[in-house]
Design an enzyme around this catalytic site. Structure first.
Site, PDB file in Angstrom:
ATOM      1  N   LYS A 118       7.534  10.605  -5.466  1.00 19.11           N
ATOM      2  CA  LYS A 118       7.445   9.348  -6.218  1.00 19.11           C
ATOM      3  C   LYS A 118       8.212   9.451  -7.535  1.00 19.11           C
ATOM      4  O   LYS A 118       8.816   8.486  -7.994  1.00 19.11           O
ATOM      5  CB  LYS A 118       5.994   8.964  -6.491  1.00 19.11           C
ATOM      6  N   LYS A 200       8.625   9.463   7.252  1.00 21.25           N
ATOM      7  CA  LYS A 200       7.387   8.718   7.485  1.00 21.25           C
ATOM      8  C   LYS A 200       7.652   7.214   7.359  1.00 21.25           C
ATOM      9  O   LYS A 200       8.431   6.802   6.498  1.00 21.25           O
ATOM     10  CB  LYS A 200       6.386   9.163   6.406  1.00 21.25           C
ATOM     11  N   LYS A 203       6.375   1.376   3.491  1.00 26.08           N
ATOM     12  CA  LYS A 203       6.833   0.041   3.083  1.00 26.08           C
ATOM     13  C   LYS A 203       7.785   0.121   1.883  1.00 26.08           C
ATOM     14  O   LYS A 203       8.392  -0.864   1.514  1.00 26.08           O
ATOM     15  CB  LYS A 203       5.649  -0.892   2.823  1.00 26.08           C
TER      16      LYS A 203
HETATM   17  P1  TYM Z   1      -1.956   4.551   1.166  1.00 28.78           P
HETATM   18  O1  TYM Z   1      -2.403   3.253   0.603  1.00 28.78           O
HETATM   19  O2  TYM Z   1      -0.550   4.971   0.943  1.00 28.78           O
HETATM   20  O3  TYM Z   1      -2.207   4.568   2.737  1.00 28.78           O
HETATM   21  C1  TYM Z   1      -3.461   4.229   3.303  1.00 28.78           C
HETATM   22  C2  TYM Z   1      -3.719   5.098   4.520  1.00 28.78           C
HETATM   23  O4  TYM Z   1      -2.663   4.941   5.489  1.00 28.78           O
HETATM   24  C3  TYM Z   1      -2.161   6.211   5.883  1.00 28.78           C
HETATM   25  N1  TYM Z   1      -0.715   6.087   6.188  1.00 28.78           N
HETATM   26  C4  TYM Z   1      -0.144   6.525   7.312  1.00 28.78           C
HETATM   27  N2  TYM Z   1      -0.653   7.126   8.406  1.00 28.78           N
HETATM   28  C5  TYM Z   1       0.198   7.449   9.402  1.00 28.78           C
HETATM   29  N3  TYM Z   1       1.538   7.190   9.371  1.00 28.78           N
HETATM   30  C6  TYM Z   1       2.100   6.580   8.299  1.00 28.78           C
HETATM   31  N4  TYM Z   1       3.395   6.312   8.278  1.00 28.78           N
HETATM   32  C7  TYM Z   1       1.245   6.216   7.211  1.00 28.78           C
HETATM   33  N5  TYM Z   1       1.450   5.609   6.010  1.00 28.78           N
HETATM   34  C8  TYM Z   1       0.249   5.541   5.394  1.00 28.78           C
HETATM   35  C9  TYM Z   1      -2.388   7.100   4.663  1.00 28.78           C
HETATM   36  O5  TYM Z   1      -2.417   8.462   5.022  1.00 28.78           O
HETATM   37  C10 TYM Z   1      -3.733   6.597   4.171  1.00 28.78           C
HETATM   38  O6  TYM Z   1      -4.783   7.221   4.857  1.00 28.78           O
HETATM   39  N6  TYM Z   1      -3.802   7.933  -1.999  1.00 28.78           N
HETATM   40  C11 TYM Z   1      -4.125   7.064  -0.893  1.00 28.78           C
HETATM   41  C12 TYM Z   1      -5.255   6.101  -1.187  1.00 28.78           C
HETATM   42  C13 TYM Z   1      -6.497   6.724  -1.698  1.00 28.78           C
HETATM   43  C14 TYM Z   1      -7.455   7.448  -0.946  1.00 28.78           C
HETATM   44  C15 TYM Z   1      -8.475   7.797  -1.864  1.00 28.78           C
HETATM   45  C16 TYM Z   1      -7.509   7.840   0.383  1.00 28.78           C
HETATM   46  C17 TYM Z   1      -6.971   6.656  -2.987  1.00 28.78           C
HETATM   47  N7  TYM Z   1      -8.155   7.299  -3.096  1.00 28.78           N
HETATM   48  C18 TYM Z   1      -9.585   8.546  -1.454  1.00 28.78           C
HETATM   49  C19 TYM Z   1      -8.634   8.575   0.796  1.00 28.78           C
HETATM   50  C20 TYM Z   1      -9.644   8.923  -0.113  1.00 28.78           C
HETATM   51  C21 TYM Z   1      -2.910   6.242  -0.525  1.00 28.78           C
HETATM   52  O7  TYM Z   1      -2.049   6.002  -1.323  1.00 28.78           O
HETATM   53  O8  TYM Z   1      -2.949   5.719   0.720  1.00 28.78           O
END
Ligand code: TYM
Length: 337
Positions: A118, A200, A203
């Site tokens: 990032k 991966k 978006k």
């Molecule tokens: P975020 O918002 O980027 O994504 C949400 C969830 O989607 C999964 N994900 C994917 N899984 C498979 N293939 C992909 N291409 C893909 N893109 C996204 C992510 O692994 C995630 O599970 N930091 C986290 C949010 C968060 C969180 C937490 C998660 C904040 N606090 C506590 C678990 C527990 C995030 O940015 O996810």
């Protein structure tokens, strides 16, 4: 749902209100959330504070928070069975994040690949929030004595850090936090970009590279027709040598339940075009009902507000108990009116 059911496992996970949720979010995380909803006590959080690590337009962020909440219900999460809420509505997340920051080493945060990634993409705004992002995430999880955290593969490193922080804290103050386990699906934990299957699906990349949960059927079909494959012409699961085809096969497997062997034999002698069409059909079949449900829920503002309010109240009650314990254990002066 009983908030104090000791026999049931507790599940927590979060999702950023980033506007466009992708097939990656759906397959890697949201589907597991729906599958797990009857087995545990679940909290699912729209992590708006995390979203602030990159610049946001206030009105848009506000709208995206409610839209994301609506989408969680549209994919099938029942607001009675799950506590659905917005992170900023429970201030204990930020407070615990500060306290846990005092148990996190700079060296650990500097090793986080998501931070490095990032920081590269937002070189003009490498702020402290981007750096301490995993501490807030650890706070989200530890606040609720979480046993299980269903996430995609990209969150594994953050999860390991949350575990390390919990263990370190418990070593000093006794068993305050449950040490959480990650729950990562075997297939679909890393849905890849359809234009560059070595990356991966995200978006933040060009629009053609991802399928959005809210993409119209013709958009899904068009994007998938252009999906990058290879020149060998055989439908075979081999992520290392055939990442594009293997990614399409994984999507089909997850959405239809058809095994890789079955897909391979059914597509023997047939071209990639037909595979792409079938993947598109499976995506449309899975996403169309979600889209219709999303529109219905999104229009019901009073219902959404109610879910948000009750989610915040239920989450705050649980968080409050952890925070009193943490205060006491850490030696913060008791506060009595
Ligand atoms: P975020 O918002 O980027 O994504 C949400 C969830 O989607 C999964 N994900 C994917 N899984 C498979 N293939 C992909 N291409 C893909 N893109 C996204 C992510 O692994 C995630 O599970 N930091 C986290 C949010 C968060 C969180 C937490 C998660 C904040 N606090 C506590 C678990 C527990 C995030 O940015 O996810």
């Amino acid at each position: 749902m009983q908030e104090q059911n000791e026999s049931k496992k507790r599940i927590f996970s979060g999702i950023q209100p980033s506007g466009i949720l992708t097939l990656g979010n759906y397959i890697g995380a949201l589907r597991s959330w729906v599958q797990l909803q009857d087995e545990a006590e679940n909290l699912y959080c729209v992590v708006d504070l995390h979203a602030l690590t990159v610049r946001q337009d206030p009105a848009t962020l506000r709208r995206r928070c409610t839209d994301t909440l609506a989408l969680l219900m549209a994919v099938g999460l029942d607001p009675q069975k799950n506590i659905l809420f917005c992170q900023s509505h429970v201030p204990a997340h930020s407070e615990l994040s500060w306290l846990l920051g005092c148990f996190t080493y700079i060296g650990e945060l500097s090793r986080m690949t998501q931070f490095k990634d990032k920081a590269q993409r937002h070189a003009d705004n490498i702020n402290a929030g981007l750096y301490t992002y995993p501490v807030l995430m650890a706070a989200d999880i530890l606040l609720y004595n979480t046993d299980l955290v269903p996430v995609g593969d990209d969150q594994k490193q953050h999860l390991e850090l949350a575990r390390d922080i919990a263990i370190r804290f418990n070593n000093v103050y006794g068993p305050v936090f449950t040490v959480p386990d990650a729950y990562i699906p075997k297939i679909g934990a890393r849905v890849m970009s359809i234009t560059d299957p070595t990356r991966k699906m995200s978006k933040s990349d060009e629009e053609a590279s991802y399928i959005a949960i809210l993409d119209e059927p013709d958009v899904i079909r068009r994007k998938l027709r252009r999906a990058v494959t290879d020149s060998d012409g055989q439908v075979r699961y081999d992520p290392e040598n055939k990442p594009g085809v293997s990614n399409l096969m994984s999507i089909l497997y997850v959405l239809t339940g058809e095994s890789f062997d079955a897909i391979e034999s059914r597509f023997a002698g047939r071209g990639y075009g037909e595979l792409k069409n079938e993947v598109a059909d499976a995506c449309v079949a899975a996403l169309s009902p979600v889209q219709a449900e999303f529109k219905r829920i999104q229009a019901d503002k009073a219902f959404l507000e109610g879910v948000m309010r009750s989610g915040a109240e239920r989450a705050s009650a649980l968080a409050g108990r952890t925070m009193s314990k943490v205060h006491r254990k850490m030696g913060l002066a008791p506060y009595k009116l």
